[in-house]
Motif scaffolding. Structure first.
Motif, PDB file in Angstrom:
ATOM      1  N   MET A 367       0.823  -6.136  14.175  1.00 47.28           N
ATOM      2  CA  MET A 367       0.474  -7.029  13.034  1.00 47.28           C
ATOM      3  C   MET A 367      -0.447  -6.287  12.042  1.00 47.28           C
ATOM      4  O   MET A 367      -1.415  -5.896  12.577  1.00 47.28           O
ATOM      5  N   ASP A 368      -0.160  -6.634  10.871  1.00 47.65           N
ATOM      6  CA  ASP A 368      -1.038  -6.051   9.930  1.00 47.65           C
ATOM      7  C   ASP A 368      -1.613  -7.332   9.113  1.00 47.65           C
ATOM      8  O   ASP A 368      -1.211  -8.443   9.453  1.00 47.65           O
ATOM      9  N   LEU A 369      -2.408  -7.136   8.154  1.00 45.05           N
ATOM     10  CA  LEU A 369      -3.084  -8.227   7.418  1.00 45.05           C
ATOM     11  C   LEU A 369      -3.351  -7.872   5.987  1.00 45.05           C
ATOM     12  O   LEU A 369      -4.227  -6.700   5.913  1.00 45.05           O
ATOM     13  N   PHE A 370      -2.972  -8.577   5.294  1.00 43.47           N
ATOM     14  CA  PHE A 370      -3.071  -8.351   3.744  1.00 43.47           C
ATOM     15  C   PHE A 370      -4.283  -9.576   3.369  1.00 43.47           C
ATOM     16  O   PHE A 370      -4.357 -10.583   3.788  1.00 43.47           O
ATOM     17  N   VAL A 371      -5.301  -8.992   2.376  1.00 46.53           N
ATOM     18  CA  VAL A 371      -6.245  -9.909   2.015  1.00 46.53           C
ATOM     19  C   VAL A 371      -6.246  -9.776   0.423  1.00 46.53           C
ATOM     20  O   VAL A 371      -6.763  -8.952   0.039  1.00 46.53           O
ATOM     21  N   SER A 372      -6.187 -10.799  -0.206  1.00 47.22           N
ATOM     22  CA  SER A 372      -6.116 -10.631  -1.816  1.00 47.22           C
ATOM     23  C   SER A 372      -7.915 -10.921  -2.044  1.00 47.22           C
ATOM     24  O   SER A 372      -8.444 -11.648  -1.554  1.00 47.22           O
ATOM     25  N   LYS A 373      -7.927 -10.403  -3.226  1.00 45.94           N
ATOM     26  CA  LYS A 373      -9.579 -10.309  -3.649  1.00 45.94           C
ATOM     27  C   LYS A 373      -9.561 -10.403  -5.252  1.00 45.94           C
ATOM     28  O   LYS A 373      -8.907  -9.837  -5.934  1.00 45.94           O
ATOM     29  N   GLY A 374     -10.621 -10.844  -5.637  1.00 43.18           N
ATOM     30  CA  GLY A 374     -11.052 -10.902  -6.998  1.00 43.18           C
ATOM     31  C   GLY A 374     -12.325 -11.801  -7.364  1.00 43.18           C
ATOM     32  O   GLY A 374     -12.386 -12.915  -6.558  1.00 43.18           O
ATOM     33  N   ASN A 375     -13.063 -11.150  -8.282  1.00 45.35           N
ATOM     34  CA  ASN A 375     -14.246 -12.003  -8.689  1.00 45.35           C
ATOM     35  C   ASN A 375     -13.822 -13.465  -8.979  1.00 45.35           C
ATOM     36  O   ASN A 375     -12.746 -13.699  -9.639  1.00 45.35           O
ATOM     37  N   PRO A 387     -10.346  -4.496  -5.113  1.00 48.59           N
ATOM     38  CA  PRO A 387      -9.098  -4.388  -4.862  1.00 48.59           C
ATOM     39  C   PRO A 387      -8.646  -5.173  -3.545  1.00 48.59           C
ATOM     40  O   PRO A 387      -9.742  -5.318  -2.757  1.00 48.59           O
ATOM     41  N   SER A 388      -7.520  -5.697  -3.689  1.00 48.25           N
ATOM     42  CA  SER A 388      -7.005  -6.389  -2.225  1.00 48.25           C
ATOM     43  C   SER A 388      -6.978  -5.440  -1.172  1.00 48.25           C
ATOM     44  O   SER A 388      -6.562  -4.148  -1.433  1.00 48.25           O
ATOM     45  N   ASN A 389      -7.199  -5.762   0.014  1.00 42.93           N
ATOM     46  CA  ASN A 389      -6.879  -5.092   0.921  1.00 42.93           C
ATOM     47  C   ASN A 389      -5.548  -5.198   1.845  1.00 42.93           C
ATOM     48  O   ASN A 389      -4.954  -6.409   1.892  1.00 42.93           O
ATOM     49  N   LEU A 390      -4.987  -4.183   2.415  1.00 40.17           N
ATOM     50  CA  LEU A 390      -4.020  -4.116   3.372  1.00 40.17           C
ATOM     51  C   LEU A 390      -4.282  -3.441   4.719  1.00 40.17           C
ATOM     52  O   LEU A 390      -4.404  -2.200   4.560  1.00 40.17           O
ATOM     53  N   PHE A 391      -4.650  -4.402   5.707  1.00 40.63           N
ATOM     54  CA  PHE A 391      -5.126  -3.626   6.978  1.00 40.63           C
ATOM     55  C   PHE A 391      -4.066  -3.273   7.758  1.00 40.63           C
ATOM     56  O   PHE A 391      -3.256  -4.322   8.055  1.00 40.63           O
ATOM     57  N   LEU A 392      -3.780  -2.214   8.293  1.00 38.20           N
ATOM     58  CA  LEU A 392      -2.808  -1.759   9.256  1.00 38.20           C
ATOM     59  C   LEU A 392      -3.210  -1.777  10.601  1.00 38.20           C
ATOM     60  O   LEU A 392      -4.249  -1.275  11.139  1.00 38.20           O
ATOM     61  N   GLY A 393      -2.513  -2.752  11.265  1.00 39.14           N
ATOM     62  CA  GLY A 393      -2.780  -2.908  12.783  1.00 39.14           C
ATOM     63  C   GLY A 393      -2.527  -1.553  13.779  1.00 39.14           C
ATOM     64  O   GLY A 393      -1.527  -0.897  13.288  1.00 39.14           O
ATOM     65  N   GLN A 394      -3.521  -1.349  14.571  1.00 43.04           N
ATOM     66  CA  GLN A 394      -3.174   0.052  15.606  1.00 43.04           C
ATOM     67  C   GLN A 394      -3.083  -0.513  17.100  1.00 43.04           C
ATOM     68  O   GLN A 394      -3.431  -1.774  17.352  1.00 43.04           O
ATOM     69  N   PRO A 395      -2.600   0.577  17.472  1.00 44.56           N
ATOM     70  CA  PRO A 395      -2.237  -0.064  19.017  1.00 44.56           C
ATOM     71  C   PRO A 395      -3.313  -0.467  20.100  1.00 44.56           C
ATOM     72  O   PRO A 395      -3.324  -1.394  20.744  1.00 44.56           O
ATOM     73  N   ASP A 396      -4.726  -0.351  19.617  1.00 48.10           N
ATOM     74  CA  ASP A 396      -5.850  -0.682  20.430  1.00 48.10           C
ATOM     75  C   ASP A 396      -6.273  -1.896  19.691  1.00 48.10           C
ATOM     76  O   ASP A 396      -7.475  -2.534  20.310  1.00 48.10           O
ATOM     77  N   GLY A 397      -5.715  -2.542  18.817  1.00 45.12           N
ATOM     78  CA  GLY A 397      -6.182  -4.106  18.158  1.00 45.12           C
ATOM     79  C   GLY A 397      -6.964  -3.855  17.116  1.00 45.12           C
ATOM     80  O   GLY A 397      -7.415  -4.820  16.464  1.00 45.12           O
ATOM     81  N   THR A 398      -7.283  -2.690  16.702  1.00 39.57           N
ATOM     82  CA  THR A 398      -7.947  -2.676  15.453  1.00 39.57           C
ATOM     83  C   THR A 398      -7.086  -2.373  14.247  1.00 39.57           C
ATOM     84  O   THR A 398      -6.062  -2.502  14.468  1.00 39.57           O
ATOM     85  N   PHE A 399      -8.089  -2.320  12.925  1.00 40.63           N
ATOM     86  CA  PHE A 399      -7.116  -2.128  11.774  1.00 40.63           C
ATOM     87  C   PHE A 399      -7.786  -0.900  10.906  1.00 40.63           C
ATOM     88  O   PHE A 399      -9.105  -0.901  10.924  1.00 40.63           O
ATOM     89  N   VAL A 400      -6.876  -0.414  10.480  1.00 45.34           N
ATOM     90  CA  VAL A 400      -7.553   0.654   9.277  1.00 45.34           C
ATOM     91  C   VAL A 400      -6.801   0.297   7.816  1.00 45.34           C
ATOM     92  O   VAL A 400      -5.788  -0.211   7.805  1.00 45.34           O
ATOM     93  N   GLU A 401      -7.725   0.407   6.714  1.00 46.24           N
ATOM     94  CA  GLU A 401      -7.074   0.075   5.555  1.00 46.24           C
ATOM     95  C   GLU A 401      -6.114   1.018   5.052  1.00 46.24           C
ATOM     96  O   GLU A 401      -6.007   2.497   5.271  1.00 46.24           O
TER      97      GLU A 401
END
Length: 555
Positions: A367-375, A387-401
């Protein structure tokens, strides 16, 4: 001398040729297509098709509308493609019909109608309120919440009077829905932000939200019950947090306007008045600038974890001691999703996050996670280039940008969003509403290009269907067995930032081509495991002996 490495993917194996040696790395155990995903995929490529798609819309307005900007995705003409409804703030809201060709460029056409082209809309949520198979809309406005009944073919009519619905006026900014017991109509929660004065202008005082339940007769709504105290709510979600079969109401609130408040969890027991959980019951007080809610079983323990957006660091909460009490601890830092500052652009001030959404955008099975951002507007203590984030899910349960690699970096003031497949190719696309700037639409082309999209993994979309008022089986849990792994997803209405989607559940499968699906229906009945083949949209009908392919009602 530079050593060359060549990587080739063969079924469930990655073959790496490096310095003359052959290395084989398994991406999963091959058993007739029933493969367990074990390797995370790269970021997919998103192509900006805003102009070409025919969507020309801007959410705007003065400070009254700074915390709004939601949208809804749903199929209002039964052709199998999500249509889009955008809040407009001081501009009219807008409905767009989806005419995208399968696997092709995105294409939309504006549907003009005074019923939906309403001024003052903060956001909207789609759901089938009356169980007739046609999607309805809950519209959140400065001035209250209202219900629109779907008539089919993307037409709607006002339905407050017919359903006896009174959203209570005020500044509506959040919504969620669930079905209690065998009720025909859903129980609705309407979140309120600030109170309005006699002239309709915002005050600095928080308003109380409302819980609306059907009358004993079941065809209309009883007067709303105030959820007091109210602490300026911006998102709410009914969820079975302890897997008891009871859906309680999670609420996140904006501490910008309260000093003695907190986020809340309301116990919603059928037949009883709502009550807020207390510290004596294990609830741990938390004060944040609460903007949005996303829920998914990130830890794999079978219980929904909760991601909460805020200013500065965001929260990812998981049950601290199991389901016996609602005690949560924050694992956002450990999992890599605090996102307290912009990851690019050179602005080191704290971020402002809004819409969170879990979705497997590269279909790798994680599973990945999108997060919109803005002042908010021009708050000097918070990042202007955020800028908005797009976190990519990893096999160990962590996320990377992965937003930069995906090509979705902008410095617009992001608000509501949706991550869903708009052109029926199995790749979730991205639409984001901005404050004072046009909506942006990105097509996911996977590992390919705009002219030659390429899949990154297998996938399955799942729609549920049952008899009765709760036709879409809201409140169900869906188990998908992918090789040796079982992922569990809850079907909900609500959360996000002032908007959501009514679309089939999307599950990335990685290298697997065969899976099994099982449904825990809202009343607790557990259906059988049903085999399903990847790369299609299926319908699981309650009581059926197998799944069936989804068939659009119209071409």
């Amino acid at each position: 001398m530079t050593r060359r490495r060549v990587t080739v993917v063969l079924g469930g194996l990655i073959v790496v040729v490096a310095a003359g040696a052959l290395v084989v790395v398994a991406t999963g155990i091959l058993r007739g297509g029933r493969v367990t995903p074990t390797v995370a995929g790269a970021a997919p490529r998103f192509v900006d098709e805003t102009a070409a798609a025919g969507i020309d819309h801007t959410y705007d307005g003065d400070a009254t509308f700074a915390t709004g900007g939601g949208m809804a995705a749903f199929d209002c003409d039964d052709d199998g493609r999500p249509d889009l409804y955008f809040a407009g703030g001081s501009n009219p809201a807008a409905l767009y019909r989806n005419g995208s060709a399968p696997g092709g460029a995105l294409a939309f056409t504006r549907v003009a109608d005074p019923v939906t082209d309403v001024v003052g809309v903060n956001g909207a949520y789609p759901l089938d309120i009356d169980g007739d198979g046609k999607v309805d809309l809950a519209i959140l406005q400065v001035g209250g919440a209202h219900l629109l009944r779907g008539l089919g073919d993307c037409r709607f009519e006002p339905a407050d009077g017919a359903w006896g619905f009174d959203g209570g006026g005020g500044f509506a900014t959040a919504f969620s829905a669930t079905w209690e017991g065998a009720a025909t109509l859903p129980t609705l929660a309407v979140g309120k932000y600030l109170q309005l004065d006699a002239s309709g202008k915002l005050t600095a005082d928080c308003a109380a939200s409302l819980l609306l339940r059907p009358t004993d007769g079941g065809g209309t709504y009883a007067p709303g019950v105030p959820l007091t105290p109210g602490y300026c709510t911006l998102s709410m979600l009914f969820s079975d947090w302890d897997r008891s079969g009871r859906r309680d109401l999670r609420v996140t609130n904006d501490r910008q306007y309260y000093t003695d408040g907190e986020d809340q969890l309301w116990r919603i027991q059928p037949g009883e008045p709502p009550r807020v959980y207390t510290a004596d019951e294990g609830w741990v007080s938390m004060q944040i600038w609460g903007m949005g809610i996303a829920s998914d079983d990130v830890t794999g323990d079978g219980y929904p974890d909760v991601f909460l957006t805020s200013q500065g660091d965001n929260k990812l909460q998981t049950l601290a001691t199991g389901p016996a009490q609602p005690s949560y601890r924050d694992i956002a830092l450990k999992r890599g999703v605090t996102a307290a500052q912009p990851f690019t652009g050179g602005d080191a001030l704290p971020s402002t996050a809004w819409h969170p959404e879990f979705q497997d955008v590269n279909n790798d099975g994680f599973m990945d996670l999108f997060v919109s951002k803005g002042n908010v507007s021009a708050m000097p203590d918070y990042a202007a280039k955020d800028p908005s984030n797009l976190f990519l899910g990893q096999p160990d349960g962590t996320f990377v940008e992965g937003a930069s690699d995906a090509g979705i970096v902008t410095f617009d003031r992001g608000r509501g969003a949706v991550v869903t497949d708009l052109n029926a190719d199995g790749l979730p696309d991205l639409v984001e509403v901005n404050l004072g700037a046009p909506v942006r639409v990105w097509r996911n082309v996977g590992a390919g290009t705009a002219t030659a999209p390429a899949a990154m993994g297998h996938w399955l979309d799942i729609a549920l269907q049952q008899q009765g008022g709760n036709r879409d089986a809201i409140g169900s849990w869906v188990d998908v067995r992918i090789g040796d792994t079982v992922v569990q997803r809850e079907i909900t209405v609500g959360g996000g930032h002032i908007g959501g989607a009514r679309v089939p559940l999307h599950v990335g499968l990685g290298p697997a081509t065969q899976v099994d699906v099982r449904v825990h229906w809202p009343d607790g009945e557990i259906g059988p495991w049903l085999p399903a083949t990847a790369d299609q949209v299926i319908v699981v009908e309650r009581g059926a002996a197998g799944v069936r392919p989804f068939q659009a009602a119209r071409p």
